[in-house]
Design a protein around this motif. Structure first.
Motif, PDB file in Angstrom:
ATOM      1  N   GLN A   1       0.520  -1.552   0.055  1.00 11.78           N
ATOM      2  CA  GLN A   1       0.279   0.341  -0.262  1.00 11.78           C
ATOM      3  C   GLN A   1       0.679   1.274   0.112  1.00 11.78           C
ATOM      4  O   GLN A   1       1.666   1.500   0.928  1.00 11.78           O
ATOM      5  N   GLY A   2       0.416   2.315  -1.023  1.00 16.05           N
ATOM      6  CA  GLY A   2       1.493   3.638  -0.941  1.00 16.05           C
ATOM      7  C   GLY A   2       1.979   3.619  -2.133  1.00 16.05           C
ATOM      8  O   GLY A   2       3.570   3.986  -1.133  1.00 16.05           O
ATOM      9  N   LYS A   3       2.596   2.293  -2.665  1.00 17.43           N
ATOM     10  CA  LYS A   3       4.211   1.918  -3.170  1.00 17.43           C
ATOM     11  C   LYS A   3       4.341   3.058  -4.196  1.00 17.43           C
ATOM     12  O   LYS A   3       5.500   2.990  -3.728  1.00 17.43           O
ATOM     13  N   PRO A   4       3.590   3.756  -4.947  1.00 16.42           N
ATOM     14  CA  PRO A   4       3.662   4.870  -5.880  1.00 16.42           C
ATOM     15  C   PRO A   4       4.931   6.333  -4.682  1.00 16.42           C
ATOM     16  O   PRO A   4       5.900   6.540  -5.534  1.00 16.42           O
ATOM     17  N   LEU A   5       4.627   6.995  -3.614  1.00 19.02           N
ATOM     18  CA  LEU A   5       5.498   7.253  -2.658  1.00 19.02           C
ATOM     19  C   LEU A   5       6.335   6.663  -1.714  1.00 19.02           C
ATOM     20  O   LEU A   5       6.708   7.808  -1.017  1.00 19.02           O
ATOM     21  N   VAL A   6       6.922   6.076  -1.995  1.00 18.67           N
ATOM     22  CA  VAL A   6       7.462   5.223  -1.035  1.00 18.67           C
ATOM     23  C   VAL A   6       8.848   5.459  -1.619  1.00 18.67           C
ATOM     24  O   VAL A   6       9.826   6.277  -2.068  1.00 18.67           O
ATOM     25  N   PRO A   7      10.073   6.323  -0.027  1.00 12.41           N
ATOM     26  CA  PRO A   7      10.882   7.170  -0.988  1.00 12.41           C
ATOM     27  C   PRO A   7      12.565   5.640  -1.052  1.00 12.41           C
ATOM     28  O   PRO A   7      12.268   5.508  -0.929  1.00 12.41           O
ATOM     29  N   ILE A   8      12.527   6.035  -2.401  1.00 14.15           N
ATOM     30  CA  ILE A   8      13.282   5.714  -3.096  1.00 14.15           C
ATOM     31  C   ILE A   8      15.097   6.225  -3.074  1.00 14.15           C
ATOM     32  O   ILE A   8      15.722   7.657  -3.435  1.00 14.15           O
TER      33      ILE A   8
ATOM     34  N   ALA B   1      -2.031   9.087 -14.506  1.00 15.94           N
ATOM     35  CA  ALA B   1      -2.690   8.540 -14.293  1.00 15.94           C
ATOM     36  C   ALA B   1      -3.426   8.307 -12.495  1.00 15.94           C
ATOM     37  O   ALA B   1      -2.648   7.046 -12.046  1.00 15.94           O
ATOM     38  N   THR B   2      -3.398   9.547 -11.927  1.00 19.34           N
ATOM     39  CA  THR B   2      -4.439   8.425 -10.786  1.00 19.34           C
ATOM     40  C   THR B   2      -5.311   8.398 -10.262  1.00 19.34           C
ATOM     41  O   THR B   2      -6.182   9.349 -10.719  1.00 19.34           O
ATOM     42  N   ASP B   3      -6.119   7.376  -8.834  1.00 20.30           N
ATOM     43  CA  ASP B   3      -7.513   7.816  -8.440  1.00 20.30           C
ATOM     44  C   ASP B   3      -7.035   8.044  -7.162  1.00 20.30           C
ATOM     45  O   ASP B   3      -7.614   8.621  -6.144  1.00 20.30           O
ATOM     46  N   ASP B   4      -5.611   8.966  -6.527  1.00 18.00           N
ATOM     47  CA  ASP B   4      -5.326   9.137  -5.245  1.00 18.00           C
ATOM     48  C   ASP B   4      -5.413  10.912  -4.484  1.00 18.00           C
ATOM     49  O   ASP B   4      -4.111  10.987  -6.255  1.00 18.00           O
ATOM     50  N   GLU B   5      -5.891  11.639  -4.192  1.00 15.78           N
ATOM     51  CA  GLU B   5      -5.193  12.661  -3.916  1.00 15.78           C
ATOM     52  C   GLU B   5      -3.748  12.786  -3.929  1.00 15.78           C
ATOM     53  O   GLU B   5      -3.013  13.974  -3.823  1.00 15.78           O
ATOM     54  N   LYS B   6      -3.491  11.983  -2.901  1.00 17.59           N
ATOM     55  CA  LYS B   6      -1.985  12.076  -2.210  1.00 17.59           C
ATOM     56  C   LYS B   6      -1.157  12.248  -3.444  1.00 17.59           C
ATOM     57  O   LYS B   6       0.002  12.614  -2.901  1.00 17.59           O
ATOM     58  N   ILE B   7      -1.648  11.357  -3.757  1.00 16.58           N
ATOM     59  CA  ILE B   7      -0.386  11.035  -5.037  1.00 16.58           C
ATOM     60  C   ILE B   7      -0.379  11.722  -6.271  1.00 16.58           C
ATOM     61  O   ILE B   7       0.671  12.087  -6.594  1.00 16.58           O
ATOM     62  N   ALA B   8      -1.802  11.930  -6.708  1.00 15.93           N
ATOM     63  CA  ALA B   8      -2.106  13.613  -7.870  1.00 15.93           C
ATOM     64  C   ALA B   8      -1.057  14.954  -7.109  1.00 15.93           C
ATOM     65  O   ALA B   8      -0.157  15.874  -7.480  1.00 15.93           O
TER      66      ALA B   8
ATOM     67  N   CYS C   1       2.925  13.876  -7.254  1.00 15.29           N
ATOM     68  CA  CYS C   1       3.291  14.407  -8.539  1.00 15.29           C
ATOM     69  C   CYS C   1       3.279  16.070  -9.116  1.00 15.29           C
ATOM     70  O   CYS C   1       4.135  16.834 -10.172  1.00 15.29           O
ATOM     71  N   ARG C   2       2.137  16.882  -8.620  1.00 14.13           N
ATOM     72  CA  ARG C   2       1.996  18.133  -9.430  1.00 14.13           C
ATOM     73  C   ARG C   2       3.176  18.477  -8.661  1.00 14.13           C
ATOM     74  O   ARG C   2       3.849  19.695  -8.809  1.00 14.13           O
ATOM     75  N   GLY C   3       3.567  18.054  -7.502  1.00 16.70           N
ATOM     76  CA  GLY C   3       4.427  19.156  -6.656  1.00 16.70           C
ATOM     77  C   GLY C   3       5.760  19.056  -7.045  1.00 16.70           C
ATOM     78  O   GLY C   3       6.882  19.666  -6.966  1.00 16.70           O
ATOM     79  N   PHE C   4       6.100  18.006  -7.862  1.00 15.63           N
ATOM     80  CA  PHE C   4       7.599  17.691  -8.919  1.00 15.63           C
ATOM     81  C   PHE C   4       7.615  18.283 -10.118  1.00 15.63           C
ATOM     82  O   PHE C   4       8.295  17.962 -10.736  1.00 15.63           O
ATOM     83  N   GLY C   5       6.209  18.814 -10.377  1.00 19.86           N
ATOM     84  CA  GLY C   5       5.872  19.248 -11.972  1.00 19.86           C
ATOM     85  C   GLY C   5       5.667  18.504 -13.052  1.00 19.86           C
ATOM     86  O   GLY C   5       5.345  18.407 -14.046  1.00 19.86           O
TER      87      GLY C   5
END
Length: 306
Positions: free
Chosen positions: A70-77, A107-114, A117-121
């Motif tokens: 869960q939350g994989k796209p936002l995990v820090p690398i 393309a996402t359904d989650d506002e946290k991911i959106a 992503c908008r934050g880095f352009g």
């Protein structure tokens, strides 16, 4: 169930059962008919289309909810969200649209991911939670774009080290194969990943078209062991679609092999469509589980990748 109940049931019960069976077959026929109509529609388009598929957009489907991670796209690398690393690599692909603001879109359904992503352009398209997989999410995003595209590249958000050349490679493969609706990439399978069901295996024919994808080891020899001499292939998540076929894909009914393996690309093969496959050198695999984060960070440190 008592096996004798069928023989001893009353005539009225038999009539009711027969009526239910008839209804079931009618419903089955309607479903199959719809699937066949969708398949015929796609083939009809492809049969008529002779133009070069030049307009290409990359879409990174991303969802927060995941059964495995869960939350994989936002995990820090190494300090950056994984989806940011994927987006930065994808932006370097030469085959994608260079006209602002698009080229690569999340393309996402989650506002946290959106918001991230908008934050880095990144450009973001909000999609519904009802999308059953990344392909359907790509299709919904495609319908919401103002520009028209011939090819859509599905760039998995859990491939933070995807090479831009691989993106270009799957695009060129689809452009060079007018009889294909789909293209993807494979690389050599490491022996230690042979029986990992998170590592999807692939077999191809002599012309470079996919025969099958499997979570188990394929081909599977009589000994049941890994043959160190055989060139097993690991499927990479990146795939590109003919945009007209992508519109039809959600209308195709789920297929038995797709459901059993839980692999969306099998629905394409089961419906008789061609999928072009390219072989690439790609040592770093994607992030499927939390344990993979440490592996990929170690890989990056060893090679001084920031």
């Amino acid at each position: 169930m008592n096996p004798m109940s069928i023989c001893t049931s009353s005539s009225s019960g038999s009539s009711s059962s027969s009526h239910s069976t008839t209804k079931a077959w009618i419903v089955h026929g309607i479903v199959v008919g719809a699937a066949v109509a969708a398949a015929i529609g796609a083939r009809a388009y492809l049969g008529r289309s002779t133009k070069f598929r030049s307009r290409v957009v990359g879409i990174i489907p991303a969802r927060f909810a995941s059964s495995r991670f869960q939350g994989k796209p936002l995990v820090p690398i190494l300090g950056k969200p994984m989806i940011q690393r994927t987006w930065e690599r994808a932006k370097l692909a030469a085959s994608l649209d260079r006209v602002a603001p698009l080229g690569v879109v999340v393309a996402t359904d989650d506002e946290k991911i959106a918001e991230c992503c908008r934050g880095f352009g990144a450009d973001v398209i909000m999609t519904s939670e009802s999308c059953r997989n990344g392909t359907e999410r790509c299709n919904e995003a495609l319908q919401k774009l103002d520009k028209k595209y011939d090819i859509v590249v599905n760039i998995q958000g859990d491939e933070p080290l995807i090479e831009p050349e691989i993106i270009d490679g799957v695009v060129k493969a689809l452009q060079a194969a007018p009889d294909a609706v789909f293209s993807t990439a494979v690389t050599s399978l490491k022996p230690e990943d042979a029986f990992d069901t998170n590592r999807v295996k692939c077999v191809v024919d002599n012309c470079g078209y996919a025969i099958y994808f499997c979570r188990g080891l394929i081909p599977h020899n009589k000994s049941g062991k890994v043959n160190p001499q055989f060139p097993y292939l690991l499927h990479l998540g990146i795939q590109s679609y003919d945009s007209e076929f992508l519109k039809i894909y959600p209308e195709l009914q789920p297929t038995p092999l797709q459901l059993e393996e839980d692999l969306e690309q099998l629905k394409v093969l089961e419906n008789g469509y061609k999928m072009k496959v390219i072989k690439v050198d790609h040592e770093a695999h994607g992030v499927d589980t939390p344990e993979d984060v440490e592996k990929i960070e170690s890989f990056m440190r060893e090679r001084n990748l920031s």
